[in-house]
Design a protein around this motif. Structure first.
Motif, short mmCIF file in Angstrom:
data_model
loop_
_atom_site.label_atom_id
_atom_site.label_comp_id
_atom_site.label_asym_id
_atom_site.label_seq_id
_atom_site.Cartn_x
_atom_site.Cartn_y
_atom_site.Cartn_z
N MET A 1 21.32 43.02 52.22
CA MET A 1 21.86 42.61 50.94
C MET A 1 20.99 41.50 50.35
SD MET A 1 25.61 41.06 50.00
CE MET A 1 26.45 42.54 50.62
N SER A 2 20.62 41.64 49.11
CA SER A 2 19.77 40.65 48.47
C SER A 2 20.52 39.34 48.26
CB SER A 2 19.25 41.18 47.13
OG SER A 2 20.32 41.38 46.23
N LYS A 3 19.74 38.27 48.13
CA LYS A 3 20.35 36.96 47.95
C LYS A 3 21.10 36.88 46.63
CE LYS A 3 19.22 32.05 48.04
NZ LYS A 3 18.13 31.05 48.20
N LYS A 4 20.55 37.53 45.60
CA LYS A 4 21.19 37.50 44.29
C LYS A 4 22.55 38.18 44.33
CE LYS A 4 20.37 38.67 39.44
NZ LYS A 4 19.40 39.28 38.49
N ARG A 5 22.62 39.35 45.00
CA ARG A 5 23.90 40.06 45.10
C ARG A 5 24.89 39.28 45.95
NH1 ARG A 5 23.88 46.39 46.36
NH2 ARG A 5 22.97 46.27 44.26
N LYS A 6 24.39 38.64 47.00
CA LYS A 6 25.27 37.85 47.86
C LYS A 6 25.88 36.70 47.08
CE LYS A 6 25.33 35.31 52.23
NZ LYS A 6 24.51 34.85 53.38
N ASN A 7 25.06 36.02 46.28
CA ASN A 7 25.57 34.92 45.47
C ASN A 7 26.59 35.41 44.45
OD1 ASN A 7 23.92 33.11 46.81
ND2 ASN A 7 22.27 33.25 45.30
N LEU A 8 26.35 36.61 43.89
CA LEU A 8 27.27 37.18 42.93
C LEU A 8 28.62 37.47 43.57
CD1 LEU A 8 27.85 38.28 40.09
CD2 LEU A 8 26.88 40.48 40.84
N LEU A 9 28.60 38.06 44.77
CA LEU A 9 29.84 38.35 45.47
C LEU A 9 30.60 37.08 45.84
CD1 LEU A 9 28.67 41.26 47.82
CD2 LEU A 9 30.05 41.43 45.75
N GLU A 10 29.86 36.05 46.26
CA GLU A 10 30.51 34.77 46.57
C GLU A 10 31.16 34.18 45.33
OE1 GLU A 10 27.54 32.31 48.26
OE2 GLU A 10 27.57 33.30 50.23
N MET A 11 30.47 34.27 44.20
CA MET A 11 31.02 33.72 42.96
C MET A 11 32.26 34.50 42.54
SD MET A 11 29.13 33.14 39.29
CE MET A 11 29.00 34.91 39.00
N ILE A 12 32.22 35.83 42.68
CA ILE A 12 33.39 36.65 42.35
C ILE A 12 34.57 36.30 43.25
CG2 ILE A 12 34.30 39.00 42.33
CD1 ILE A 12 31.53 39.96 41.49
N GLY A 13 34.29 36.11 44.54
CA GLY A 13 35.35 35.75 45.47
C GLY A 13 35.98 34.39 45.14
N ILE A 14 35.12 33.43 44.81
CA ILE A 14 35.62 32.10 44.47
C ILE A 14 36.50 32.13 43.23
CG2 ILE A 14 34.93 29.80 43.67
CD1 ILE A 14 32.46 30.08 45.48
N TYR A 15 36.02 32.81 42.19
CA TYR A 15 36.79 32.87 40.95
C TYR A 15 38.06 33.71 41.11
CZ TYR A 15 33.36 30.47 38.05
OH TYR A 15 32.55 29.52 37.51
N THR A 16 38.04 34.67 42.00
CA THR A 16 39.25 35.46 42.28
C THR A 16 40.32 34.58 42.92
OG1 THR A 16 37.95 37.49 42.56
CG2 THR A 16 40.18 37.45 43.48
N ILE A 17 39.91 33.78 43.90
CA ILE A 17 40.85 32.88 44.56
C ILE A 17 41.39 31.86 43.56
CG2 ILE A 17 41.07 31.10 46.33
CD1 ILE A 17 39.00 32.62 47.97
N ILE A 18 40.50 31.31 42.71
CA ILE A 18 40.94 30.34 41.70
C ILE A 18 41.93 30.99 40.74
CG2 ILE A 18 40.18 28.95 39.73
CD1 ILE A 18 37.58 28.43 41.22
N GLY A 19 41.64 32.24 40.33
CA GLY A 19 42.54 32.95 39.43
C GLY A 19 43.91 33.18 40.05
N ILE A 20 43.94 33.56 41.32
CA ILE A 20 45.21 33.80 42.01
C ILE A 20 46.02 32.50 42.10
CG2 ILE A 20 46.26 34.44 44.21
CD1 ILE A 20 43.92 36.38 44.62
N MET A 21 45.35 31.41 42.47
CA MET A 21 46.04 30.12 42.56
C MET A 21 46.53 29.66 41.20
SD MET A 21 46.12 29.53 45.70
CE MET A 21 46.87 27.92 45.52
N PHE A 22 45.75 29.94 40.16
CA PHE A 22 46.15 29.58 38.80
C PHE A 22 47.43 30.31 38.41
CE2 PHE A 22 45.99 30.20 34.17
CZ PHE A 22 45.90 28.89 33.75
N VAL A 23 47.51 31.59 38.75
CA VAL A 23 48.70 32.37 38.43
C VAL A 23 49.91 31.85 39.22
CG1 VAL A 23 49.77 34.65 38.59
CG2 VAL A 23 47.42 34.43 37.77
N ILE A 24 49.69 31.55 40.51
CA ILE A 24 50.78 31.06 41.35
C ILE A 24 51.35 29.76 40.81
CG2 ILE A 24 51.33 30.16 43.65
CD1 ILE A 24 49.35 32.18 44.80
N ILE A 25 50.46 28.88 40.32
CA ILE A 25 50.90 27.58 39.79
C ILE A 25 51.51 27.73 38.40
CG2 ILE A 25 50.10 25.30 39.05
CD1 ILE A 25 47.98 25.48 41.27
N LEU A 26 50.87 28.55 37.56
CA LEU A 26 51.29 28.63 36.16
C LEU A 26 52.58 29.43 35.97
CD1 LEU A 26 50.41 27.80 33.30
CD2 LEU A 26 49.21 29.99 33.12
#
Length: 280
Positions: A1-26
């Motif tokens: 897996m390329s470094k660029k794709r790995k960084n993209l997947l990490e960013m998607i995972g981070i924002y997914t977790i943030i989105g879920i927590m945002f919904v739980i709080i809001l």
């Protein structure tokens, strides 16, 4: 897996977790806000987005003679402001003494602060009740304020002491050469440098009376002395008068003074939280 794709997947995972927590709080916040605008008094039939929204519950809290909401709000503000100012000042003096002076019992005192943080406040409720009853401060805002201030010292003094330890002692020595005493060094030199961590302590001490229910429930007896948390509990505690919509309206208004204090202290809070976490 390329470094660029790995960084993209990490960013998607981070924002997914943030989105879920945002919904739980809001989600519960939106429900509370929506319920407060429902014209009915119970949760049955209440909607997050009411079709016929109304301010009737807010009007009842402020203008109905049967409502003690403004009295509870005043009591809570008195307790919160008193605890925030007095506890922060006391914590600052205590932390300064443990950071700058060497005296008999200093090490055991620091251990006592750490030990006291391990035990919940509930363990001392019986003793506090007996003590306040003995000195005649039961069912009194003064007694409640004293308990809050006493509880804030072991919880915050160790944190502020760690911040004071990072301030150069050369500042103290230079001030002493110029003839400054201990209080002048504390108020004019160290206190301005410790504003970030003291702002964090002040905010936490201000928030505590708005959020705490158990301690006021034990100390206070008269409705005219209730704080907001204790008074609002009665809206949903009465078996034959469950007014959840009024409770929601009152709970929403609790956020106003906390938000104002947060906005006033926000320029110090980020650096203070980071400093308290890393400089101890």
């Amino acid at each position: 897996m390329s470094k660029k794709r790995k960084n993209l997947l990490e960013m998607i995972g981070i924002y997914t977790i943030i989105g879920i927590m945002f919904v739980i709080i809001l989600y519960p916040l939106l429900w509370t806000l929506g319920v407060s605008f429902n014209p009915g008094r119970g949760l049955y039939g209440a909607q997050m987005i009411p079709e016929n929204w109304s301010l009737v519950h807010y009007e009842w809290l402020f203008f109905d003679p049967r409502s003690n909401y403004l009295t509870w709000y005043k009591n809570t503000l008195i307790v919160a402001l008193s605890v925030s100012v007095l506890a922060t000042f006391t914590v600052g003096l205590t932390a300064y003494a443990f950071s700058r002076y060497r005296f008999k019992g200093r090490k055991n005192g620091l251990y006592a602060f750490l030990l006291l943080q391990m035990f919940p406040v509930l363990m001392a409720m019986v003793a506090l009740y007996i003590l306040l009853n003995t000195v005649g401060l039961l069912d009194s805002l003064v007694g409640l304020i004293i308990i809050y201030i006493g509880g804030a010292i072991p919880m915050n003094a160790f944190l502020v002491k760690g911040y004071f330890d990072t301030l150069p002692r050369e500042l103290d020595e230079s001030a002493k050469i110029d003839g400054a005493g201990h209080f002048r060094i504390f108020f004019q030199i160290l206190l301005p440098l410790a504003k970030p961590i003291l702002a964090v302590v002040a905010l936490f001490n201000f928030m505590a009376p708005f959020m705490d229910f158990i301690l006021p429930r034990i100390v206070l007896r008269s409705p005219e002395n209730f704080t907001l948390a204790l008074g609002l509990f009665n809206f949903v505690n009465d078996e034959f008068a469950n007014t959840f919509t009024r409770f929601a309206a009152g709970a929403i208004l609790i956020a106003v003074p906390i938000a104002l204090v947060y906005l006033f202290l926000q320029r110090y809070l980020i650096s203070g939280l980071a400093s308290g976490a890393t400089k101890g």
